[in-house]
Design a protein around this motif. Sequence first.
Motif, PDB file in Angstrom:
ATOM      1  N   MET A   1     -18.588 -28.365 -17.291  1.00 40.81           N
ATOM      2  CA  MET A   1     -19.234 -27.157 -17.769  1.00 40.81           C
ATOM      3  C   MET A   1     -20.553 -27.011 -17.011  1.00 40.81           C
ATOM      4  SD  MET A   1     -20.515 -26.202 -21.629  1.00 40.81           S
ATOM      5  CE  MET A   1     -18.855 -26.044 -22.234  1.00 40.81           C
ATOM      6  N   ASN A   2     -20.772 -25.839 -16.439  1.00 40.81           N
ATOM      7  CA  ASN A   2     -22.009 -25.637 -15.692  1.00 40.81           C
ATOM      8  C   ASN A   2     -23.182 -25.352 -16.630  1.00 40.81           C
ATOM      9  OD1 ASN A   2     -22.173 -22.822 -16.278  1.00 40.81           O
ATOM     10  ND2 ASN A   2     -20.832 -22.350 -14.553  1.00 40.81           N
ATOM     11  N   GLU A   3     -24.367 -25.338 -16.067  1.00 41.40           N
ATOM     12  CA  GLU A   3     -25.591 -25.200 -16.863  1.00 41.40           C
ATOM     13  C   GLU A   3     -25.657 -23.870 -17.617  1.00 41.40           C
ATOM     14  OE1 GLU A   3     -30.354 -25.121 -16.023  1.00 41.40           O
ATOM     15  OE2 GLU A   3     -29.128 -26.456 -14.787  1.00 41.40           O
ATOM     16  N   ALA A   4     -25.237 -22.778 -16.975  1.00 35.61           N
ATOM     17  CA  ALA A   4     -25.295 -21.465 -17.627  1.00 35.61           C
ATOM     18  C   ALA A   4     -24.364 -21.400 -18.830  1.00 35.61           C
ATOM     19  CB  ALA A   4     -24.954 -20.364 -16.619  1.00 35.61           C
ATOM     20  N   THR A   5     -23.172 -21.960 -18.700  1.00 35.57           N
ATOM     21  CA  THR A   5     -22.224 -21.965 -19.816  1.00 35.57           C
ATOM     22  C   THR A   5     -22.708 -22.900 -20.917  1.00 35.57           C
ATOM     23  OG1 THR A   5     -20.438 -21.472 -18.271  1.00 35.57           O
ATOM     24  CG2 THR A   5     -19.801 -22.233 -20.455  1.00 35.57           C
ATOM     25  N   VAL A  29     -19.436 -14.619 -31.141  1.00 32.18           N
ATOM     26  CA  VAL A  29     -19.020 -14.520 -29.750  1.00 32.18           C
ATOM     27  C   VAL A  29     -20.246 -14.133 -28.934  1.00 32.18           C
ATOM     28  CG1 VAL A  29     -17.472 -13.445 -28.080  1.00 32.18           C
ATOM     29  CG2 VAL A  29     -16.737 -13.702 -30.467  1.00 32.18           C
ATOM     30  N   LEU A  30     -20.579 -14.948 -27.952  1.00 33.10           N
ATOM     31  CA  LEU A  30     -21.653 -14.619 -27.025  1.00 33.10           C
ATOM     32  C   LEU A  30     -21.017 -14.303 -25.680  1.00 33.10           C
ATOM     33  CD1 LEU A  30     -24.399 -17.278 -27.814  1.00 33.10           C
ATOM     34  CD2 LEU A  30     -24.062 -15.023 -28.798  1.00 33.10           C
ATOM     35  N   LEU A  31     -21.388 -13.156 -25.131  1.00 34.27           N
ATOM     36  CA  LEU A  31     -20.838 -12.690 -23.861  1.00 34.27           C
ATOM     37  C   LEU A  31     -21.968 -12.544 -22.866  1.00 34.27           C
ATOM     38  CD1 LEU A  31     -18.795  -9.715 -25.374  1.00 34.27           C
ATOM     39  CD2 LEU A  31     -17.896 -11.980 -24.825  1.00 34.27           C
ATOM     40  N   GLU A  32     -21.723 -12.932 -21.620  1.00 32.67           N
ATOM     41  CA  GLU A  32     -22.737 -12.800 -20.586  1.00 32.67           C
ATOM     42  C   GLU A  32     -22.103 -12.207 -19.336  1.00 32.67           C
ATOM     43  OE1 GLU A  32     -25.033 -16.122 -18.252  1.00 32.67           O
ATOM     44  OE2 GLU A  32     -25.778 -15.987 -20.323  1.00 32.67           O
ATOM     45  N   GLY A  33     -22.642 -11.078 -18.915  1.00 31.01           N
ATOM     46  CA  GLY A  33     -22.196 -10.387 -17.708  1.00 31.01           C
ATOM     47  C   GLY A  33     -23.346  -9.530 -17.220  1.00 31.01           C
ATOM     48  N   ARG A  34     -23.081  -8.235 -16.998  1.00 35.34           N
ATOM     49  CA  ARG A  34     -24.185  -7.331 -16.655  1.00 35.34           C
ATOM     50  C   ARG A  34     -25.207  -7.285 -17.780  1.00 35.34           C
ATOM     51  NH1 ARG A  34     -19.650  -4.700 -15.099  1.00 35.34           N
ATOM     52  NH2 ARG A  34     -19.646  -3.406 -16.969  1.00 35.34           N
ATOM     53  N   ASP A  35     -24.740  -7.436 -18.987  1.00 34.34           N
ATOM     54  CA  ASP A  35     -25.582  -7.510 -20.182  1.00 34.34           C
ATOM     55  C   ASP A  35     -25.226  -8.792 -20.926  1.00 34.34           C
ATOM     56  OD1 ASP A  35     -26.812  -4.898 -19.968  1.00 34.34           O
ATOM     57  OD2 ASP A  35     -24.897  -4.046 -20.614  1.00 34.34           O
ATOM     58  N   ILE A  65     -18.676  -5.252 -20.135  1.00 32.68           N
ATOM     59  CA  ILE A  65     -19.931  -5.710 -19.527  1.00 32.68           C
ATOM     60  C   ILE A  65     -19.696  -6.586 -18.298  1.00 32.68           C
ATOM     61  CG2 ILE A  65     -21.168  -5.570 -21.731  1.00 32.68           C
ATOM     62  CD1 ILE A  65     -21.178  -8.716 -21.637  1.00 32.68           C
ATOM     63  N   GLY A  66     -18.435  -6.697 -17.870  1.00 32.63           N
ATOM     64  CA  GLY A  66     -18.137  -7.534 -16.713  1.00 32.63           C
ATOM     65  C   GLY A  66     -18.485  -8.988 -16.955  1.00 32.63           C
ATOM     66  N   ALA A  67     -18.097  -9.508 -18.101  1.00 29.16           N
ATOM     67  CA  ALA A  67     -18.470 -10.873 -18.486  1.00 29.16           C
ATOM     68  C   ALA A  67     -18.005 -11.892 -17.444  1.00 29.16           C
ATOM     69  CB  ALA A  67     -17.893 -11.223 -19.851  1.00 29.16           C
ATOM     70  N   VAL A  68     -18.900 -12.795 -17.130  1.00 30.33           N
ATOM     71  CA  VAL A  68     -18.564 -13.922 -16.250  1.00 30.33           C
ATOM     72  C   VAL A  68     -18.409 -15.200 -17.065  1.00 30.33           C
ATOM     73  CG1 VAL A  68     -19.625 -12.954 -14.192  1.00 30.33           C
ATOM     74  CG2 VAL A  68     -20.993 -14.386 -15.710  1.00 30.33           C
ATOM     75  N   ARG A  69     -18.900 -15.167 -18.310  1.00 36.72           N
ATOM     76  CA  ARG A  69     -18.742 -16.307 -19.212  1.00 36.72           C
ATOM     77  C   ARG A  69     -18.865 -15.823 -20.648  1.00 36.72           C
ATOM     78  NH1 ARG A  69     -23.268 -16.833 -16.522  1.00 36.72           N
ATOM     79  NH2 ARG A  69     -22.276 -18.207 -15.035  1.00 36.72           N
ATOM     80  N   TRP A  70     -18.247 -16.568 -21.540  1.00 30.15           N
ATOM     81  CA  TRP A  70     -18.362 -16.285 -22.969  1.00 30.15           C
ATOM     82  C   TRP A  70     -18.099 -17.557 -23.772  1.00 30.15           C
ATOM     83  CZ3 TRP A  70     -13.718 -17.481 -25.047  1.00 30.15           C
ATOM     84  CH2 TRP A  70     -12.546 -17.171 -24.342  1.00 30.15           C
ATOM     85  N   PHE A 109     -15.493 -19.971 -21.847  1.00 28.88           N
ATOM     86  CA  PHE A 109     -14.845 -19.552 -20.608  1.00 28.88           C
ATOM     87  C   PHE A 109     -15.930 -19.247 -19.600  1.00 28.88           C
ATOM     88  CE2 PHE A 109     -13.711 -16.141 -17.717  1.00 28.88           C
ATOM     89  CZ  PHE A 109     -12.582 -16.659 -17.108  1.00 28.88           C
ATOM     90  N   ASP A 110     -15.746 -19.751 -18.396  1.00 27.44           N
ATOM     91  CA  ASP A 110     -16.623 -19.426 -17.286  1.00 27.44           C
ATOM     92  C   ASP A 110     -15.732 -19.105 -16.102  1.00 27.44           C
ATOM     93  OD1 ASP A 110     -18.151 -20.215 -14.695  1.00 27.44           O
ATOM     94  OD2 ASP A 110     -19.725 -20.054 -16.218  1.00 27.44           O
ATOM     95  N   ARG A 111     -15.990 -17.979 -15.465  1.00 22.74           N
ATOM     96  CA  ARG A 111     -15.144 -17.534 -14.365  1.00 22.74           C
ATOM     97  C   ARG A 111     -15.014 -18.586 -13.268  1.00 22.74           C
ATOM     98  NH1 ARG A 111     -15.819 -11.476 -12.862  1.00 22.74           N
ATOM     99  NH2 ARG A 111     -15.170 -11.468 -15.003  1.00 22.74           N
ATOM    100  N   GLU A 112     -16.064 -19.376 -13.023  1.00 20.97           N
ATOM    101  CA  GLU A 112     -16.025 -20.395 -11.971  1.00 20.97           C
ATOM    102  C   GLU A 112     -15.485 -21.736 -12.469  1.00 20.97           C
ATOM    103  OE1 GLU A 112     -19.841 -20.737 -10.158  1.00 20.97           O
ATOM    104  OE2 GLU A 112     -19.900 -18.620  -9.597  1.00 20.97           O
ATOM    105  N   ASP A 113     -15.801 -22.094 -13.727  1.00 21.85           N
ATOM    106  CA  ASP A 113     -15.450 -23.424 -14.228  1.00 21.85           C
ATOM    107  C   ASP A 113     -14.222 -23.462 -15.124  1.00 21.85           C
ATOM    108  OD1 ASP A 113     -17.531 -24.546 -12.886  1.00 21.85           O
ATOM    109  OD2 ASP A 113     -18.854 -24.684 -14.618  1.00 21.85           O
ATOM    110  N   GLY A 114     -13.744 -22.323 -15.569  1.00 20.66           N
ATOM    111  CA  GLY A 114     -12.564 -22.307 -16.423  1.00 20.66           C
ATOM    112  C   GLY A 114     -12.893 -22.417 -17.899  1.00 20.66           C
ATOM    113  N   VAL A 115     -12.002 -23.060 -18.634  1.00 25.18           N
ATOM    114  CA  VAL A 115     -12.049 -23.094 -20.092  1.00 25.18           C
ATOM    115  C   VAL A 115     -12.403 -24.498 -20.578  1.00 25.18           C
ATOM    116  CG1 VAL A 115     -10.667 -22.773 -22.192  1.00 25.18           C
ATOM    117  CG2 VAL A 115     -10.305 -21.286 -20.225  1.00 25.18           C
TER     118      VAL A 115
END
Length: 161
Positions: A1-5, A29-35, A65-70, A109-115
Amino acid sequence: MNEATAHLLFDAVERMEKNIIAWACPAIVLLEGRDKLALNYYDYLRDVETAEEIENRAAEKALEIGAVRWVLAVPQVWLFKPPSTIAVRAVSNHPLREGEQEAITWMSFDREDGVDYGRVAYVRRPNQEPVFEDPEIFDVGIRPAESMPGFALLQRFLAEE
């Protein structure tokens, strides 16, 4: 799991712990993308159909919001059944039965690191004040059931992406 996730996970867990202390049991649910969005769903634990509907709505927001992680966090009661089965049920005000433990079940979920899946176990002192453990990440093979928190959210998010 990366630091942002991890940061998002700790934020979700902290929010859930505050709710549990206040005797509230929403799914968070916390979502992170453009917002960044924080969504609370108090009817999540009603039944499987409601949980799936809520996860589908959360997936729609994630896509908006184009989420990259949640992260999704849900309070549940875990029941350990030998040899290696775990069942869960909704939290309630009833005493725990033998073999049960309260926990925050989470999926990230992180787009780069998976689930990642995990939980934050907790116990209650005699005055009912909860004492929380640190978040635990499952590092063994997990085969989540369709009813596991986050399963529908993940499927819908990936299908629409």
